[in-house]
Design a protein around this motif. Sequence first.
Motif, PDB file in Angstrom:
ATOM      1  N   GLY A  75      43.272 -43.264 119.635  1.00 53.98           N
ATOM      2  CA  GLY A  75      43.163 -43.173 118.187  1.00 53.98           C
ATOM      3  C   GLY A  75      42.361 -41.953 117.803  1.00 53.98           C
ATOM      4  N   PRO A  76      42.030 -41.814 116.544  1.00 56.20           N
ATOM      5  CA  PRO A  76      41.291 -40.640 116.081  1.00 56.20           C
ATOM      6  C   PRO A  76      39.973 -40.418 116.800  1.00 56.20           C
ATOM      7  CG  PRO A  76      42.196 -41.836 114.218  1.00 56.20           C
ATOM      8  CD  PRO A  76      42.424 -42.698 115.410  1.00 56.20           C
ATOM      9  N   GLU A  77      39.258 -41.495 117.148  1.00 50.32           N
ATOM     10  CA  GLU A  77      37.962 -41.338 117.808  1.00 50.32           C
ATOM     11  C   GLU A  77      38.125 -40.702 119.192  1.00 50.32           C
ATOM     12  OE1 GLU A  77      37.990 -44.873 115.044  1.00 50.32           O
ATOM     13  OE2 GLU A  77      39.269 -44.160 116.682  1.00 50.32           O
ATOM     14  N   GLY A  78      39.118 -41.180 119.943  1.00 45.87           N
ATOM     15  CA  GLY A  78      39.384 -40.590 121.252  1.00 45.87           C
ATOM     16  C   GLY A  78      39.903 -39.170 121.145  1.00 45.87           C
ATOM     17  N   ASN A 142      33.969 -49.573 109.235  1.00 48.48           N
ATOM     18  CA  ASN A 142      35.335 -49.268 108.829  1.00 48.48           C
ATOM     19  C   ASN A 142      36.318 -50.243 109.457  1.00 48.48           C
ATOM     20  OD1 ASN A 142      36.208 -48.397 111.449  1.00 48.48           O
ATOM     21  ND2 ASN A 142      35.535 -46.309 111.034  1.00 48.48           N
ATOM     22  N   GLN A 143      37.528 -50.217 108.943  1.00 50.99           N
ATOM     23  CA  GLN A 143      38.688 -50.809 109.599  1.00 50.99           C
ATOM     24  C   GLN A 143      39.507 -49.613 110.067  1.00 50.99           C
ATOM     25  OE1 GLN A 143      39.701 -53.505 106.144  1.00 50.99           O
ATOM     26  NE2 GLN A 143      40.444 -54.791 107.806  1.00 50.99           N
ATOM     27  N   ASN A 144      39.484 -49.349 111.351  1.00 48.47           N
ATOM     28  CA  ASN A 144      40.153 -48.145 111.839  1.00 48.47           C
ATOM     29  C   ASN A 144      41.650 -48.330 112.065  1.00 48.47           C
ATOM     30  OD1 ASN A 144      40.103 -49.606 114.287  1.00 48.47           O
ATOM     31  ND2 ASN A 144      38.155 -48.639 114.861  1.00 48.47           N
ATOM     32  N   ARG A 145      42.086 -49.582 112.118  1.00 45.48           N
ATOM     33  CA  ARG A 145      43.517 -49.872 112.251  1.00 45.48           C
ATOM     34  C   ARG A 145      43.833 -51.126 111.439  1.00 45.48           C
ATOM     35  NH1 ARG A 145      44.828 -49.641 118.674  1.00 45.48           N
ATOM     36  NH2 ARG A 145      43.117 -51.121 118.710  1.00 45.48           N
ATOM     37  N   SER A 247      43.545 -56.498 112.629  1.00 42.69           N
ATOM     38  CA  SER A 247      43.015 -55.186 112.259  1.00 42.69           C
ATOM     39  C   SER A 247      41.924 -54.823 113.255  1.00 42.69           C
ATOM     40  CB  SER A 247      42.466 -55.181 110.825  1.00 42.69           C
ATOM     41  OG  SER A 247      41.334 -56.020 110.696  1.00 42.69           O
ATOM     42  N   GLY A 248      41.753 -53.529 113.455  1.00 42.35           N
ATOM     43  CA  GLY A 248      40.686 -53.058 114.319  1.00 42.35           C
ATOM     44  C   GLY A 248      39.510 -52.632 113.459  1.00 42.35           C
ATOM     45  N   GLY A 318      43.767 -53.960 104.124  1.00 41.28           N
ATOM     46  CA  GLY A 318      42.927 -54.299 105.262  1.00 41.28           C
ATOM     47  C   GLY A 318      41.866 -55.328 104.918  1.00 41.28           C
ATOM     48  N   LEU A 319      41.228 -55.161 103.761  1.00 43.98           N
ATOM     49  CA  LEU A 319      40.198 -56.113 103.337  1.00 43.98           C
ATOM     50  C   LEU A 319      40.801 -57.498 103.082  1.00 43.98           C
ATOM     51  CD1 LEU A 319      37.882 -54.040 100.977  1.00 43.98           C
ATOM     52  CD2 LEU A 319      37.267 -55.106 103.164  1.00 43.98           C
ATOM     53  N   GLN A 320      42.000 -57.520 102.529  1.00 46.39           N
ATOM     54  CA  GLN A 320      42.669 -58.803 102.313  1.00 46.39           C
ATOM     55  C   GLN A 320      42.930 -59.500 103.642  1.00 46.39           C
ATOM     56  OE1 GLN A 320      46.151 -57.599 100.084  1.00 46.39           O
ATOM     57  NE2 GLN A 320      45.093 -57.691  98.116  1.00 46.39           N
TER      58      GLN A 320
END
Length: 349
Positions: A75-78, A142-145, A247-248, A318-320
């Motif tokens: 993902g973006p972090e990697g 955050n929710q990253n995924r 969600s991640g 994502g929050l839902q």
Amino acid sequence: MQPKSGHRILPKWTKSAIAAIAILSLTLATSGCSTGTVQATKDTEATKVAAKQTPTESLVLRVGFISSESKVPIGPEGWALEKNWLVPELKEFGISEVKFVPFVGGPPLNEAIAGNRLDLGMYGDTPALAGRSAGLKTVIINQNRVGNDAYLITKKNGAKTVEELKGEKVGVTKGTYLHRYLLGRLEKAGIAKDVKLVQVSTADSKAALERGDIAAYPFTIAIGLELIAQGYPAIDQAKNHKELVGSGVTVITEDFLKKNPRFAEKWEKIRLKALEDIKANPDAFYKFASRVSGYSEEVIKQAYPIELFTKEAFPTEGLQLLNSTKQFLADQKLLKTNFEIKEWQSPSS
């Protein structure tokens, strides 16, 4: 490993917090089912690696994430680490190294956080919610995924529908988002009380299916696609039940955030910068993801579509999903205590 010069030892978590995590693990392992033997070799190794990292104030940032193969997050972090952006961007906090530590499941990652062996955790919403409810001192940044998919795979010549699993043993790694998906799907089929859930690690799942020890098992898309190619039937997919996808999330310890109040905002800026680069260079990203994971590029493209990664720290959808997952776990009595998501969120979110 001895701390480097200039490192400061952070205070250990209280015994009560660690005890809470232990109680949580027991609750998840026994909720409405019998358990089998757990093979957690990779988790144990990852925990040992984390244990050797002496807690520090900032110099070595210790980040736990979920993976059975990759040494860095897909993902973006990697990608930010791969592009050599991550450490330079974090130098303002005195960070000279980012140490990614892989775990096969969320519960052992929670234990590592409780033992003060990690500063950040990147994992599924289910174990993150369960950990927080058990007293883990984390803040969600955050929710990253959003939209983590899964397949429900059966043994060959086994059940053709979810309903046909009635009276069968079904394996799962408990405390994961796959566990939540499986529970939700069995409940939706009206057979939740008629299926015996058995704790089986991902590493042992294929062999358990081959022997007929279990009738089915929920897999991530990447592993599921490989098994489908080998002739194992998929009788259900999470994405066909919008409320059951996962969600991640990324959580940070309260202690680390207190010492670095601007960290959450900075981490999110780095993630979004990397995501924009991924969108501009998808082929390069998928080659990287294939190399670090061992999966083919075609499998990676299906398992990690770019739209899976969120453009906002907490998108509305994502929050839902996060709130519905929390409510489901509360209804299943899998939360030790209930809490409001907004109270868990970073002030800078």
